[in-house]
Design an enzyme around this catalytic site. Sequence first.
Site, PDB file in Angstrom:
ATOM      1  N   ASN A 177      -4.758   5.909  -6.426  1.00 32.19           N
ATOM      2  CA  ASN A 177      -5.174   6.749  -5.305  1.00 32.19           C
ATOM      3  C   ASN A 177      -4.022   7.587  -4.765  1.00 32.19           C
ATOM      4  O   ASN A 177      -4.237   8.521  -3.992  1.00 32.19           O
ATOM      5  CB  ASN A 177      -5.784   5.904  -4.178  1.00 32.19           C
ATOM      6  CG  ASN A 177      -4.823   4.848  -3.650  1.00 32.19           C
ATOM      7  OD1 ASN A 177      -3.623   5.070  -3.531  1.00 32.19           O
ATOM      8  ND2 ASN A 177      -5.351   3.679  -3.316  1.00 32.19           N
ATOM      9  N   GLU A 183      -2.981  -2.958  -9.899  1.00 27.66           N
ATOM     10  CA  GLU A 183      -3.853  -3.781 -10.732  1.00 27.66           C
ATOM     11  C   GLU A 183      -4.788  -2.938 -11.590  1.00 27.66           C
ATOM     12  O   GLU A 183      -5.360  -3.446 -12.567  1.00 27.66           O
ATOM     13  CB  GLU A 183      -4.670  -4.746  -9.863  1.00 27.66           C
ATOM     14  CG  GLU A 183      -5.880  -4.166  -9.143  1.00 27.66           C
ATOM     15  CD  GLU A 183      -5.518  -3.260  -7.976  1.00 27.66           C
ATOM     16  OE1 GLU A 183      -6.372  -2.464  -7.549  1.00 27.66           O
ATOM     17  OE2 GLU A 183      -4.367  -3.339  -7.483  1.00 27.66           O
ATOM     18  N   SER A 235     -13.667   2.042  -5.983  1.00 34.63           N
ATOM     19  CA  SER A 235     -14.339   1.597  -4.758  1.00 34.63           C
ATOM     20  C   SER A 235     -14.178   2.588  -3.612  1.00 34.63           C
ATOM     21  O   SER A 235     -15.035   2.678  -2.733  1.00 34.63           O
ATOM     22  CB  SER A 235     -13.797   0.227  -4.323  1.00 34.63           C
ATOM     23  OG  SER A 235     -12.395   0.285  -4.125  1.00 34.63           O
ATOM     24  N   TYR A 256       4.499   2.927  -7.741  1.00 35.56           N
ATOM     25  CA  TYR A 256       3.158   2.474  -7.344  1.00 35.56           C
ATOM     26  C   TYR A 256       2.261   2.420  -8.580  1.00 35.56           C
ATOM     27  O   TYR A 256       1.602   3.384  -8.945  1.00 35.56           O
ATOM     28  CB  TYR A 256       2.574   3.404  -6.282  1.00 35.56           C
ATOM     29  CG  TYR A 256       1.266   2.915  -5.691  1.00 35.56           C
ATOM     30  CD1 TYR A 256       1.201   1.714  -4.993  1.00 35.56           C
ATOM     31  CD2 TYR A 256       0.094   3.660  -5.823  1.00 35.56           C
ATOM     32  CE1 TYR A 256       0.011   1.270  -4.452  1.00 35.56           C
ATOM     33  CE2 TYR A 256      -1.104   3.223  -5.278  1.00 35.56           C
ATOM     34  CZ  TYR A 256      -1.135   2.031  -4.599  1.00 35.56           C
ATOM     35  OH  TYR A 256      -2.327   1.585  -4.048  1.00 35.56           O
ATOM     36  N   GLU A 264       0.826  -1.202   0.000  1.00 29.81           N
ATOM     37  CA  GLU A 264       0.000   0.000   0.000  1.00 29.81           C
ATOM     38  C   GLU A 264       0.865   1.260   0.000  1.00 29.81           C
ATOM     39  O   GLU A 264       1.993   1.251   0.503  1.00 29.81           O
ATOM     40  CB  GLU A 264      -0.920   0.016   1.220  1.00 29.81           C
ATOM     41  CG  GLU A 264      -1.798  -1.221   1.371  1.00 29.81           C
ATOM     42  CD  GLU A 264      -2.798  -1.376   0.239  1.00 29.81           C
ATOM     43  OE1 GLU A 264      -3.121  -0.368  -0.421  1.00 29.81           O
ATOM     44  OE2 GLU A 264      -3.261  -2.507   0.004  1.00 29.81           O
ATOM     45  N   TYR A 296      -9.730   2.925 -20.428  1.00 28.06           N
ATOM     46  CA  TYR A 296     -10.014   2.672 -19.010  1.00 28.06           C
ATOM     47  C   TYR A 296      -9.197   3.651 -18.170  1.00 28.06           C
ATOM     48  O   TYR A 296      -7.976   3.796 -18.382  1.00 28.06           O
ATOM     49  CB  TYR A 296      -9.654   1.239 -18.628  1.00 28.06           C
ATOM     50  CG  TYR A 296      -9.933   0.927 -17.179  1.00 28.06           C
ATOM     51  CD1 TYR A 296     -11.214   0.549 -16.770  1.00 28.06           C
ATOM     52  CD2 TYR A 296      -8.933   1.042 -16.213  1.00 28.06           C
ATOM     53  CE1 TYR A 296     -11.490   0.289 -15.432  1.00 28.06           C
ATOM     54  CE2 TYR A 296      -9.205   0.777 -14.882  1.00 28.06           C
ATOM     55  CZ  TYR A 296     -10.484   0.401 -14.495  1.00 28.06           C
ATOM     56  OH  TYR A 296     -10.749   0.151 -13.176  1.00 28.06           O
ATOM     57  N   ARG A 321      -7.068  12.176  -8.259  1.00 31.20           N
ATOM     58  CA  ARG A 321      -7.862  11.474  -9.270  1.00 31.20           C
ATOM     59  C   ARG A 321      -9.326  11.916  -9.230  1.00 31.20           C
ATOM     60  O   ARG A 321      -9.994  11.978 -10.270  1.00 31.20           O
ATOM     61  CB  ARG A 321      -7.761   9.964  -9.085  1.00 31.20           C
ATOM     62  CG  ARG A 321      -8.383   9.410  -7.808  1.00 31.20           C
ATOM     63  CD  ARG A 321      -8.204   7.910  -7.743  1.00 31.20           C
ATOM     64  NE  ARG A 321      -8.839   7.320  -6.564  1.00 31.20           N
ATOM     65  CZ  ARG A 321      -8.791   6.029  -6.267  1.00 31.20           C
ATOM     66  NH1 ARG A 321      -8.145   5.192  -7.063  1.00 31.20           N
ATOM     67  NH2 ARG A 321      -9.387   5.564  -5.185  1.00 31.20           N
TER      68      ARG A 321
END
Length: 330
Positions: free
Chosen positions: A214, A223, A163, A220, A106, A209, A171
Amino acid sequence: MDLECEQRGIFQKDTEQSLKTSISSSQKVEKELLVLVWVWPFATPFPLDTCQRVYGISGCKLTADRSLYSIADAVVMHHVDIMYDRKSLPQKPRPLYQRWVWFNMEPPLIIKNLHFLDNLFNMTMTFRQDSDVYRPYGRIEALKKPQSFSIPAKTKLVAWVISQWYPGARRNIYYEELKEYLPIDVYGKKHMKLSWDDFYQTISKYKFYLAFENSIYKDYITEKMWSNAFDSWAVPVVLGTSRKNYERFLPGDAFIHVDDFSSPKELASYLLELDQDEERYKKYFYWRSHYRVRRETGWDNHYCKACRALQQAPDYQVIQSIEKWFLANK
């Protein structure tokens, strides 16, 4: 002469057998590394017997049995699952030979309390390429020979699956302006529903797409690009680390970077142009003739690779401040 040859033959066989026995005995006494999975990552159990069977990594045994702590050669700790309480770290005396591995996938936005870790860990395992154990979300692998490819039929323009809406994240701000200039279908919490069973079939209908990270952070690249975009055969429009950083890991014509445009409006105009120019759009797929995407998925994969790195690592190393190392490269 016949007797002498026979004696030499017997001696040679005895020598070969002695050598084979010696090698066999040496292999048997070679120490197996016992690696303790301190806590299941995100409370997700995984098979512990795959290092040799699946990944071809020998001499490694994984266990989640904390009663073996005192004899474990190494302990791997997933940061998200230990970061809220210092007491979630091992509390018993630590064997002198035991090494601790800090495992984190993370960015700084997510993780907390890195100061808990001062002078405790011996190795890092993260998505950062300068980690002791480098675990990227994905990678590009060269094909042995060029291959043809077929782009799925595209009937829609831009998709985004999200999510978590982190307040103030770049973003979110970029999306709010971008949507003023072109249609974007958003899936996820408080938006259109999309099950994992239908994910790739649905997203493959889109030309682009939004692989918006984040966090903007060194190496970083998650997926959102490696799987969501590439596996769906949608051209990723990325927002995250710099283009230069992205191009360390994949061809520059495999994605569109928001930083290449002066504004969301300019990016929108470019995407609309590509939508009307099939030949220019196809250029974002040419790299697939020579490369393919590989994702090393599965928690057991990470832990087995940690074990292999432990086998090859120096005998002693301590990281005085993981916090300084990890936060210095925001």
